[in-house]
Design a protein around this motif. Sequence first.
Motif, PDB file in Angstrom:
ATOM      1  N   ALA A  41       0.731  -1.181   0.000  1.00 53.45           N
ATOM      2  CA  ALA A  41       0.180   0.088  -0.121  1.00 53.45           C
ATOM      3  C   ALA A  41       0.831   1.602   0.060  1.00 53.45           C
ATOM      4  O   ALA A  41       0.740   2.371  -0.430  1.00 53.45           O
ATOM      5  N   THR A  45       1.269   3.813  -3.003  1.00 58.67           N
ATOM      6  CA  THR A  45       0.605   5.469  -2.897  1.00 58.67           C
ATOM      7  C   THR A  45       1.213   6.221  -3.033  1.00 58.67           C
ATOM      8  O   THR A  45       1.684   7.118  -3.260  1.00 58.67           O
ATOM      9  N   LEU A  49       1.413   9.483  -5.854  1.00 61.23           N
ATOM     10  CA  LEU A  49       2.057  10.637  -5.941  1.00 61.23           C
ATOM     11  C   LEU A  49       3.762  11.152  -6.809  1.00 61.23           C
ATOM     12  O   LEU A  49       2.966  12.344  -7.220  1.00 61.23           O
TER      13      LEU A  49
END
Length: 286
Positions: A41, A45, A49
């Motif tokens: 995860a 992420t 980004l």
Amino acid sequence: MAPGVGVTQTVESTVRPTPPSGGPIPARRRRPVPDWVIGLAGVATMLVLWDLVVRSGAVSTDSLPYPGTTLLRVGELLVDPTFLTEVAHTLWAWLIAMAAASAVGIPLGLTLGYFSALNRPASSVVHAGRSIPSSAFLPIAILLFGLGTQMKVSLAIYAIFWPILLNAMYGVRDTEPLMLATGRSMGWGRLRLLRRVVLPSAAPSIATGLRVASSTALIVVLSAELLGATSGVGNVITTYQQAQRPDFVYAGILLVGVLGMLLYYGFNLAERLIVPWGQAQREGGK
């Protein structure tokens, strides 16, 4: 008795059993999320980004390529024989540095920690030596060994010798005095005390020092390669940077991160298998 009351009570008692203590039924505990799921995860992420930053135009693609493009370059490097050969050169320098620093640092640390007469005068020298960064010796290492493997290995040995030495010293000094007193009361000599009491007690600290040193050695070796060594992953990254190929530069950096992660978890697994009581001690101290 009203008709159906007994049946209703029987059904309720089967549907909602009362715990033996008479208290409320405890809620089910949720199973903890595995660490690898949390890690994935976090990686996802970071990639999202990264993509948003590039798409927003905050950073030019000449400086920061899209993550998808970088991942494609990662796949290309993984099947590139030249790149894999350079990875082998980096790992070889890392391995030599780890073996040499461990062969000297662990026995010396055990000796300095076990004999108090040597501990105090050596402490000032150890702390003075560890305060000097290995990069300060880069010009000297280049003069002595050139730009080859010996230069990288010498810098890495100096950088990781101190944490290995200190962790061995502290491991011996933290040995439980009662265990030493018990061994002496049984007539054990210094050698037997060292083998049966001191070494098992110091092993978790020594393992921690080796785990920290493994990451430090990789960083120093890569830094030496980036600063001018003639072989290794750092040299490949520098070559792509000079060719203005940021996609391959970031791909190389990602692979270096994966390599460091594998080394860290490899040492962590070896520590759990070889020194299982160290993990129990850390959990008990929490």
